[in-house]
Design an enzyme around this catalytic site. Structure first.
Site, PDB file in Angstrom:
ATOM      1  NE  ARG A  23      -1.179  -1.166   3.765  1.00  0.00           N
ATOM      2  CZ  ARG A  23      -2.061  -0.621   4.827  1.00  0.00           C
ATOM      3  NH1 ARG A  23      -2.639  -0.431   5.414  1.00  0.00           N
ATOM      4  NH2 ARG A  23      -0.717  -0.775   5.704  1.00  0.00           N
ATOM      5  CD  GLU A  28       6.538   6.637  15.972  1.00  0.00           C
ATOM      6  OE1 GLU A  28       7.773   6.748  16.175  1.00  0.00           O
ATOM      7  OE2 GLU A  28       5.578   6.359  16.132  1.00  0.00           O
ATOM      8  CD  GLN A  47       6.602  31.219   9.752  1.00  0.00           C
ATOM      9  OE1 GLN A  47       6.258  31.942  10.600  1.00  0.00           O
ATOM     10  NE2 GLN A  47       6.954  31.611   8.693  1.00  0.00           N
ATOM     11  CG  ASN A  49       7.919  28.943   6.903  1.00  0.00           C
ATOM     12  OD1 ASN A  49       6.791  29.562   7.143  1.00  0.00           O
ATOM     13  ND2 ASN A  49       9.298  28.586   7.245  1.00  0.00           N
ATOM     14  CG  HIS A  62      18.061  31.560   4.433  1.00  0.00           C
ATOM     15  ND1 HIS A  62      17.483  31.364   3.300  1.00  0.00           N
ATOM     16  CD2 HIS A  62      18.821  32.916   3.795  1.00  0.00           C
ATOM     17  CE1 HIS A  62      17.183  32.027   2.126  1.00  0.00           C
ATOM     18  NE2 HIS A  62      18.861  32.669   1.981  1.00  0.00           N
ATOM     19  CG  HIS A 119      18.849  25.701   6.537  1.00  0.00           C
ATOM     20  ND1 HIS A 119      17.754  26.038   5.920  1.00  0.00           N
ATOM     21  CD2 HIS A 119      19.328  24.133   5.921  1.00  0.00           C
ATOM     22  CE1 HIS A 119      17.077  24.535   5.722  1.00  0.00           C
ATOM     23  NE2 HIS A 119      18.488  23.665   6.164  1.00  0.00           N
ATOM     24  CE1 TYR A 132      13.599  25.718   4.729  1.00  0.00           C
ATOM     25  CE2 TYR A 132      11.338  25.092   3.589  1.00  0.00           C
ATOM     26  CZ  TYR A 132      12.732  25.755   3.611  1.00  0.00           C
ATOM     27  OH  TYR A 132      13.272  25.693   2.012  1.00  0.00           O
ATOM     28  CD  GLU A 143      14.332  35.522   9.338  1.00  0.00           C
ATOM     29  OE1 GLU A 143      15.123  34.913   8.518  1.00  0.00           O
ATOM     30  OE2 GLU A 143      13.245  35.651  10.600  1.00  0.00           O
TER      31      GLU A 143
END
Length: 205
Positions: A23, A28, A47, A49, A62, A119, A132, A143
């Site tokens: 299937r 997890e 959050q 993303n 970043h 990152h 993310y 940022e």
């Protein structure tokens, strides 16, 4: 789920156990108990993303101001990316070092990038979807970025895609114009190693 420490301290690779049959597959993707045991504190999710990238697209390097920075638990549910973590913490014993994890829809690994680290990733196939889980919401004023092609960092980006064809790196204007690592340090943009360690330690209290 297996956790492996990366060469950059405070970053981990997670490999889930997959249960497959005719299937499909179940796994997890995140488990708080295992995460806390490895990392030392919970992921305070604020959050989620998602990005979809063509082959060759590079996003990063970043990072965000500390505190609170933005820790990220990153997965690639579809296609494949080479994910990169960079130690940009001024004063760190491993300052400027980087490590990579292949995130794809085969092994379905994830990477956790703690507060204060840089990152980036490179898409190795059209339609690469990255998700993310973030510890802080996006805040444009906090940022920042380091040019992912900076020779002082020296990331070895892939030159072929998942299909073996030559890969042309594609950067946004913002990432192309980002300062190099040492320039960013001179501008006072990079986080302090001691300040990051103090903040991260407070998360486990």
């Amino acid at each position: 789920m297996e956790f492996r420490k990366l060469k950059v301290p405070d970053a981990w690779e997670m490999t889930p156990k997959q249960f497959g049959d005719s299937r499909g597959v179940f796994l997890e993707a995140f488990k708080e108990e295992a995460f806390v045991e490895a990392v030392g504190h919970p992921l305070d999710l604020k959050q989620v993303n998602s990005s979809v990238s063509a082959a060759g697209v590079v996003r990063g390097i970043h990072f965000a101001d500390v505190p609170p920075s933005q820790a990220e638990y990153v997965m690639c549910p579809s296609s494949a990316v080479l994910d990169v973590v960079v130690d940009i913490r001024v004063g760190s014993p491993t300052f400027g070092q980087w490590d990579t994890v292949l995130l794809d829809d085969a092994d379905r690994r994830a990477i956790y990038i703690s507060e204060g680290l840089g990152h980036a990733f490179c898409s190795r196939q059209d339609g690469s979807t990255v998700v993310y889980l973030c510890s802080a919401p996006y805040a444009p004023g906090r940022e920042h970025g380091v040019n992912p092609l900076d020779e002082a960092v020296g990331i070895q980006w892939p030159d072929t895609g998942r299909d073996g064809r030559p890969l042309e790196l594609l950067l946004s204007e913002k990432d192309t114009d980002a300062p190099g690592l040492h320039e960013a340090a001179e501008q006072g943009l990079l986080p302090s190693y001691n300040a990051v360690r103090e903040y991260v330690s407070s998360l486990s209290r």
